[in-house]
Design an enzyme around this catalytic site. Sequence first.
Site, PDB file in Angstrom:
ATOM      1  N   TYR A 119       8.403  10.469 -14.706  1.00  0.00           N
ATOM      2  CA  TYR A 119       7.943  10.748 -16.130  1.00  0.00           C
ATOM      3  C   TYR A 119       9.040  10.244 -17.066  1.00  0.00           C
ATOM      4  CZ  TYR A 119       4.081  13.200 -13.813  1.00  0.00           C
ATOM      5  OH  TYR A 119       2.855  13.124 -13.014  1.00  0.00           O
ATOM      6  N   HIS A 163       6.532  15.552  -1.894  1.00  0.00           N
ATOM      7  CA  HIS A 163       7.776  15.328  -2.730  1.00  0.00           C
ATOM      8  C   HIS A 163       8.268  16.895  -2.979  1.00  0.00           C
ATOM      9  CE1 HIS A 163       5.975  11.399  -4.307  1.00  0.00           C
ATOM     10  NE2 HIS A 163       6.628  11.335  -3.244  1.00  0.00           N
ATOM     11  N   TYR A 183       2.759  22.672 -12.899  1.00  0.00           N
ATOM     12  CA  TYR A 183       2.486  21.545 -12.380  1.00  0.00           C
ATOM     13  C   TYR A 183       2.042  21.630 -10.747  1.00  0.00           C
ATOM     14  CZ  TYR A 183       3.373  16.623 -11.116  1.00  0.00           C
ATOM     15  OH  TYR A 183       3.094  15.154 -11.163  1.00  0.00           O
ATOM     16  N   LYS A 222      -4.087  17.354 -13.848  1.00  0.00           N
ATOM     17  CA  LYS A 222      -4.574  18.446 -13.681  1.00  0.00           C
ATOM     18  C   LYS A 222      -6.095  18.060 -13.449  1.00  0.00           C
ATOM     19  CE  LYS A 222      -1.341  21.211 -13.719  1.00  0.00           C
ATOM     20  NZ  LYS A 222      -1.016  21.044 -12.286  1.00  0.00           N
ATOM     21  N   PRO A 272      -4.326  12.412 -18.228  1.00  0.00           N
ATOM     22  CA  PRO A 272      -3.844  12.285 -16.686  1.00  0.00           C
ATOM     23  C   PRO A 272      -2.224  12.628 -16.685  1.00  0.00           C
ATOM     24  CG  PRO A 272      -4.080  10.291 -17.730  1.00  0.00           C
ATOM     25  CD  PRO A 272      -4.617  11.129 -18.620  1.00  0.00           C
TER      26      PRO A 272
END
Length: 394
Positions: free
Chosen positions: A203, A72, A387, A299, A295
């Site tokens: 998210y 993505h 990220y 990471k 989570p």
Amino acid sequence: MRTQVGIVGCGPAGLFLAHLLHRAGIESVILESRSRTEVEGTIRAGVLEHWLVEMMTAMGLGARMLREGHFHTGITLQWNRQRLHLDMEDLTGGRKVTVYAQHEVLKDLIAARLADGGAIHFGVSATAIHAVDTDRPFLTWRADGDGPEQRLDCDYIVGADGFHGPGRQAIPASRRTEYQKVYPFGWLGILARAPLSWPELIYANQGEGFALLSTRSPEIQRMYIQCDPADDITNWPDDRIWAQLEARLSTDDGWVLQRGEIFQKGIIPLRSFVCEPMQHGRLFLAGDAAHIVPPTGAKGLNLAVADAVVLARALEARYRDNRTERLDAYSATCLRRVWKGERFSWSMTTMLHRNPDDSPFEQRIHQAGLDLLRSSRAAATALAENYVGLPFED
């Protein structure tokens, strides 16, 4: 038996370390309490940082990932029934988000390790770590449950055996400091046979709290919702789960969540944990044995593999040049990255969840943090860089 590096644990840290050492001509043996079927069958999601995808590809371990993974350009954040696409590729100069489940990574690594002739002893019991404060450390264990005790003499021992393994316990309690935060919420996760609902991860912080929409394959979707970590999964029939997912992911533009058969569900607690130091004598900790993250920031696997990279470089310097500076600095080097990962994971978790202990003021602060990402490229870039993976410090 004898080897140069004895590794306890066949998770991401242990397996990547074994592969990196093999490429450097350093011998290692892995001991694992679970069977191979259990290791490969423990279902966990996985978002791989950009550097890890590049490393797997360079090591010849990424062929299936490149075929079956999902790549993505960004992620989507959602609150107040509106969505914000963060273009990670644009914000980070070309780095992407790769979704490839952790257990699939382990399958690839185990197959490659065995194909290389590397030693993995599955299903061992009573593993114990000895004499790490001497120059002759060793491991003992039993095969097949009640088999005779076996011994593995090593130059160095690595505890990559998770939170409950013997690795961390082999560091005297007086020599280690443990930091922990237990969150007042958990995740209810499901796997569902359903069509793709959105082209990238979402998210969300909406309705009664957090939700995550992810994917496993075009036909299998992975989704999570915030819940009470002490709740019983029997209190969550499928209709209630779908209703909560729709409430937390719905928008005003006519978008529809694709439903399907839920064939797996469970509740996991969330916590943050760090052990300092990550080494004692000739024992080195890696992965969940030394640190755990919620989570939300994706990471856990990435920090575990980063430990393996740092340790492999240090051991290569020791065996190639007889230099120990990197080994001596292993803990400090790893912890700088670990604490940045902990900070990011904590930040994402607090911003995206509804904490029952938060005041209305704090809840509005979290909303402002999300809104800042819409108006500030600098804020969006900072999130994106964390990220997709921070650079390594030498």
